[in-house]
Design a protein around this motif. Structure first.
Motif, short mmCIF file in Angstrom:
data_model
loop_
_atom_site.label_atom_id
_atom_site.label_comp_id
_atom_site.label_asym_id
_atom_site.label_seq_id
_atom_site.Cartn_x
_atom_site.Cartn_y
_atom_site.Cartn_z
N ASP A 1 -9.57 5.41 7.01
CA ASP A 1 -10.29 5.70 5.77
C ASP A 1 -9.65 4.91 4.64
O ASP A 1 -8.47 4.55 4.71
CB ASP A 1 -10.22 7.19 5.43
CG ASP A 1 -11.06 8.04 6.36
OD1 ASP A 1 -12.06 7.52 6.91
OD2 ASP A 1 -10.71 9.22 6.56
N GLU A 2 -10.42 4.70 3.58
CA GLU A 2 -9.93 3.90 2.46
C GLU A 2 -8.71 4.52 1.77
O GLU A 2 -7.94 3.82 1.14
CB GLU A 2 -11.04 3.67 1.44
CG GLU A 2 -11.54 4.94 0.78
CD GLU A 2 -12.72 4.72 -0.14
OE1 GLU A 2 -13.17 5.70 -0.75
OE2 GLU A 2 -13.19 3.58 -0.26
N LYS A 3 -8.51 5.80 1.91
CA LYS A 3 -7.38 6.48 1.26
C LYS A 3 -6.17 6.63 2.19
O LYS A 3 -5.20 7.27 1.84
CB LYS A 3 -7.81 7.84 0.75
CG LYS A 3 -8.97 7.75 -0.24
CD LYS A 3 -8.81 8.71 -1.36
CE LYS A 3 -10.02 8.68 -2.25
NZ LYS A 3 -9.89 7.84 -3.37
N ALA A 4 -6.22 6.02 3.36
CA ALA A 4 -5.13 6.15 4.34
C ALA A 4 -3.84 5.55 3.81
O ALA A 4 -3.84 4.59 3.04
CB ALA A 4 -5.53 5.46 5.64
N GLY A 5 -2.75 6.14 4.26
CA GLY A 5 -1.43 5.65 3.88
C GLY A 5 -0.60 5.33 5.12
O GLY A 5 -1.10 5.38 6.25
N THR A 6 0.67 5.07 4.90
CA THR A 6 1.55 4.71 6.01
C THR A 6 1.70 5.85 7.01
O THR A 6 1.87 5.63 8.20
CB THR A 6 2.93 4.27 5.50
OG1 THR A 6 3.47 5.31 4.70
CG2 THR A 6 2.82 2.98 4.69
#
Length: 192
Positions: A52-57
């Motif tokens: 998703d566009e809001k994914a992080g590490t």
């Protein structure tokens, strides 16, 4: 009479025959997805993963575990073209990670690469996302090898016959204690 095509109005509402309608857009709008190429410490595989566009590490590490890699909580996530690891506190996209970009998960912040040519060895720390081509360019510059001579040489993992392709991330090569040794060798092997 032909019906006009709906036109998107303010905030994604459909405008049809002059009337706004939110019925088609109830709930959350679908998130934009980003597809990334994942590479892992000491592993030549490249895995394609969607986020998703809001994914992080944290999401990248979770996907790695889902793909069968051991717990990677002690690893950093590096993005192609960046020297330092990504920040765990911000989404990937806000840090400039784009669609189809390569990421590498690695426990070493730097890999100490030693390259040898005819007894002349040089060492330099590189990010795990540095490529074989970048390492070769650095070494050729350090030993002042001509461009013509450089095209006739490749990097080979010392003590092996393995010659990684120029776009191989050094983080995907097997390293010992965040170190790797390479040799600059002639492109054509002389068979005896």
């Amino acid at each position: 009479m032909r019906k006009p095509f709906p036109v998107l109005g303010f905030a994604g509402l459909a405008l049809s025959d002059g009337h706004f309608s939110a019925a088609r857009f109830q709930g959350n709008n679908p998130m934009t997805k980003v597809t990334l190429f994942l590479q892992f410490e000491g592993d030549p595989r490249v895995e394609l993963a969607e986020f998703d566009e809001k994914a992080g590490t944290k999401d990248v590490r979770a996907k790695a575990v889902e793909l069968g890699f051991a717990n990677l909580s002690d690893t950093s996530v590096f993005a192609e073209g960046r020297e330092d690891p990504l920040d765990d506190k911000h989404p990937l996209q806000s840090q400039g990670v784009g669609n189809k970009q390569r990421l590498c998960l690695h426990r070493c912040k730097k890999i100490h690469v030693t390259v040898d040519f005819a007894g002349d060895g040089k060492q330099h720390p590189f990010s795990p996302v540095a490529t074989i081509a970048e390492v070769k360019a650095w070494f050729v510059d350090k030993i002042a090898m001509s461009a013509a001579d450089a095209t006739e040489h490749v990097l080979q993992i010392s003590g092996t016959k393995e010659r990684p392709s120029p776009d191989t991330m050094i983080g995907s090569l097997k390293s010992v204690d965040c170190r790797i040794e390479l040799s600059l060798v002639p492109l054509k092997r002389v068979e005896g």
